[in-house]
Design an enzyme around this catalytic site. Structure first.
Site, PDB file in Angstrom:
ATOM      1  N   GLY A 150       0.766  -1.086   0.049  1.00  0.00           N
ATOM      2  CA  GLY A 150      -0.088   0.109   0.045  1.00  0.00           C
ATOM      3  C   GLY A 150       0.728   1.319  -0.066  1.00  0.00           C
ATOM      4  O   GLY A 150       2.033   1.263  -0.076  1.00  0.00           O
ATOM      5  N   CYS A 151       0.241   2.472  -0.169  1.00  0.00           N
ATOM      6  CA  CYS A 151       0.912   3.706  -0.226  1.00  0.00           C
ATOM      7  C   CYS A 151       1.433   4.122   1.070  1.00  0.00           C
ATOM      8  O   CYS A 151       2.855   4.520   0.987  1.00  0.00           O
ATOM      9  CB  CYS A 151      -0.011   4.701  -0.535  1.00  0.00           C
ATOM     10  SG  CYS A 151      -1.688   4.862   0.526  1.00  0.00           S
ATOM     11  N   TYR A 152       0.875   4.147   2.145  1.00  0.00           N
ATOM     12  CA  TYR A 152       1.681   4.427   3.417  1.00  0.00           C
ATOM     13  C   TYR A 152       2.749   3.499   3.739  1.00  0.00           C
ATOM     14  O   TYR A 152       3.803   4.033   4.072  1.00  0.00           O
ATOM     15  CB  TYR A 152       0.549   4.396   4.616  1.00  0.00           C
ATOM     16  CG  TYR A 152      -0.462   5.402   5.015  1.00  0.00           C
ATOM     17  CD1 TYR A 152      -0.048   6.719   4.720  1.00  0.00           C
ATOM     18  CD2 TYR A 152      -1.603   5.243   5.147  1.00  0.00           C
ATOM     19  CE1 TYR A 152      -0.815   7.861   4.997  1.00  0.00           C
ATOM     20  CE2 TYR A 152      -2.510   6.277   5.238  1.00  0.00           C
ATOM     21  CZ  TYR A 152      -1.978   7.726   5.536  1.00  0.00           C
ATOM     22  OH  TYR A 152      -2.910   8.743   5.676  1.00  0.00           O
ATOM     23  N   THR A 153       2.604   2.258   3.447  1.00  0.00           N
ATOM     24  CA  THR A 153       3.436   1.305   3.927  1.00  0.00           C
ATOM     25  C   THR A 153       4.675   1.476   2.894  1.00  0.00           C
ATOM     26  O   THR A 153       5.980   1.332   3.361  1.00  0.00           O
ATOM     27  CB  THR A 153       2.950  -0.099   3.758  1.00  0.00           C
ATOM     28  OG1 THR A 153       2.340  -0.185   2.457  1.00  0.00           O
ATOM     29  CG2 THR A 153       2.174  -0.603   4.904  1.00  0.00           C
ATOM     30  N   CYS A 155       5.866   4.072   1.411  1.00  0.00           N
ATOM     31  CA  CYS A 155       6.749   5.197   1.753  1.00  0.00           C
ATOM     32  C   CYS A 155       7.369   5.190   3.168  1.00  0.00           C
ATOM     33  O   CYS A 155       8.612   5.442   3.185  1.00  0.00           O
ATOM     34  CB  CYS A 155       5.730   6.427   1.637  1.00  0.00           C
ATOM     35  SG  CYS A 155       6.666   7.907   1.590  1.00  0.00           S
TER      36      CYS A 155
END
Length: 352
Positions: A150-153, A155
């Site tokens: 995912g995006c948060y992960t 980054c």
């Protein structure tokens, strides 16, 4: 040409897959799956695709689709793929799953944080966590199932990974403060994401309970060969795209009692990322900003050492729909089929 099917083609991540793959020289989308828009022309859903995509949206029959394509992207909610995946399907096709169904190796942790029963845990250990810069060697022609991060992960992990891997920070002190644009919540209509609710506002959510937390912990734990427990706090900000993470951790002192210097930390980042096309380690005193990665597959990383507190502040920025979702999925597909990793992803960040 690699024949592609997309389930969830009319969500934000699915739409971004279509945009990116429209410029891919080795791939052709033959199935635009969408439960909500069956039989409608795709460009009637996303008018930016007018005179580019003439196909109509089809259903989400995974078993039928598997017999017609080489790879399936599932840009679907948690539980969708896990509820349908069978050995017969995986014998026919490769799958890049953009949900969290196969990212976390401990099924009990998945069920606790996502609040649903996992319907096909037998495939969890086989799935490769598709963070290309870290697991490139595992994403091979033999891989059938890729769990796209995912995006948060993405980054959060890439920002801290080199220092965790080299044991330069105390992981027990790691705090991740993250901010996301509203597209990270998906395209479905939700009252908290209405314009009047989001505009002129910033808010924390999922405090001490966000479901990306165990994914970050697990992957950084692999890096450091240790148990990692973090504080992770996401925030919603009134912009369309982008993730910005700011991470804080105590630096481990050297044998002489001094902190590592900027040059020493920079050398570590360069050793890991200098050859990585999509990770840009910024110059000294330059902090990542979401506007400089928008529309691209790049991750910008920077750091500042606080000598006064003995801590390091690590920062990262990416486009949540590209490197945080669809771009990374295409990067994984390229690796799966032995293509140039950056094919279709030579996207210059757009500004303004």
């Amino acid at each position: 040409m690699i024949k592609i099917g997309i389930i969830g083609a009319t969500g934000y991540a699915g739409g971004e897959l279509v945009r990116i793959l429209a410029g891919h020289r080795e791939a052709e989308i033959v199935w635009y799956g969408s439960r909500s828009y069956i039989d409608q022309k795709y460009h009637q859903v996303y008018r930016n695709m007018f005179e580019i995509v003439e196909d109509v949206c089809r259903d989400d029959n995974l078993a039928e689709l598997a017999k017609q394509v080489d790879v399936i992207f599932t840009a679907t909610p948690q539980g969708f793929l896990a509820g349908l995946l069978t050995e017969e399907i995986l014998k026919d096709v490769k799958i890049v799953d953009l949900s969290a169904d196969y990212r976390i190796k401990d099924v009990e942790v998945y069920e606790k944080w996502y609040g649903i029963e996992h319907k096909s845990p037998q495939f969890i250990q086989e799935a490769v966590y598709g963070l290309c810069e870290i697991n490139r060697n595992q994403i091979t022609n033999q891989t059938r199932l890729v769990a796209n991060p995912g995006c948060y992960t993405t980054c959060s992990i890439l920002t801290a990974y080199p220092l965790v891997k080299e044991g330069l920070i105390d992981v027990d002190t790691l705090i991740v403060d993250a901010k996301s644009g509203t597209s990270g919540a998906g395209r479905g209509a939700k009252v908290p994401n209405l314009f009047c609710e989001v505009n002129e506002n910033i808010k924390a959510y999922g405090v001490a309970s966000h479901r990306h937390t165990p994914e970050i912990e697990e992957q950084l734990g692999y890096a450091g060969n240790c148990r990692v427990t973090i504080n992770f706090t996401p925030h919603l900000v009134p912009m369309n795209r982008g993730i910005l993470v700011t991470e804080y951790a105590s630096l481990k002192r050297k044998s002489d009692g001094t902190l590592p210097s900027y040059e020493e930390i920079r050398e570590v980042y360069d050793n890991y990322y200098k050859q990585e096309k999509f990770i840009r380690v910024l110059e000294r005193d330059c902090c990542p900003e979401t506007k400089w990665v928008e529309g691209s597959n790049y991750v910008d990383v920077g750091f500042v050492i606080d000598d006064r507190t003995g801590r390091i502040i690590m920062m990262g920025a990416l486009d949540n729909l590209v490197k945080g979702a669809a771009g990374q999925a295409v990067q994984n597909m390229n690796l799966l089929f032995g293509l140039k990793e950056s094919e279709g992803l030579e996207l210059v960040p757009c500004f303004p």
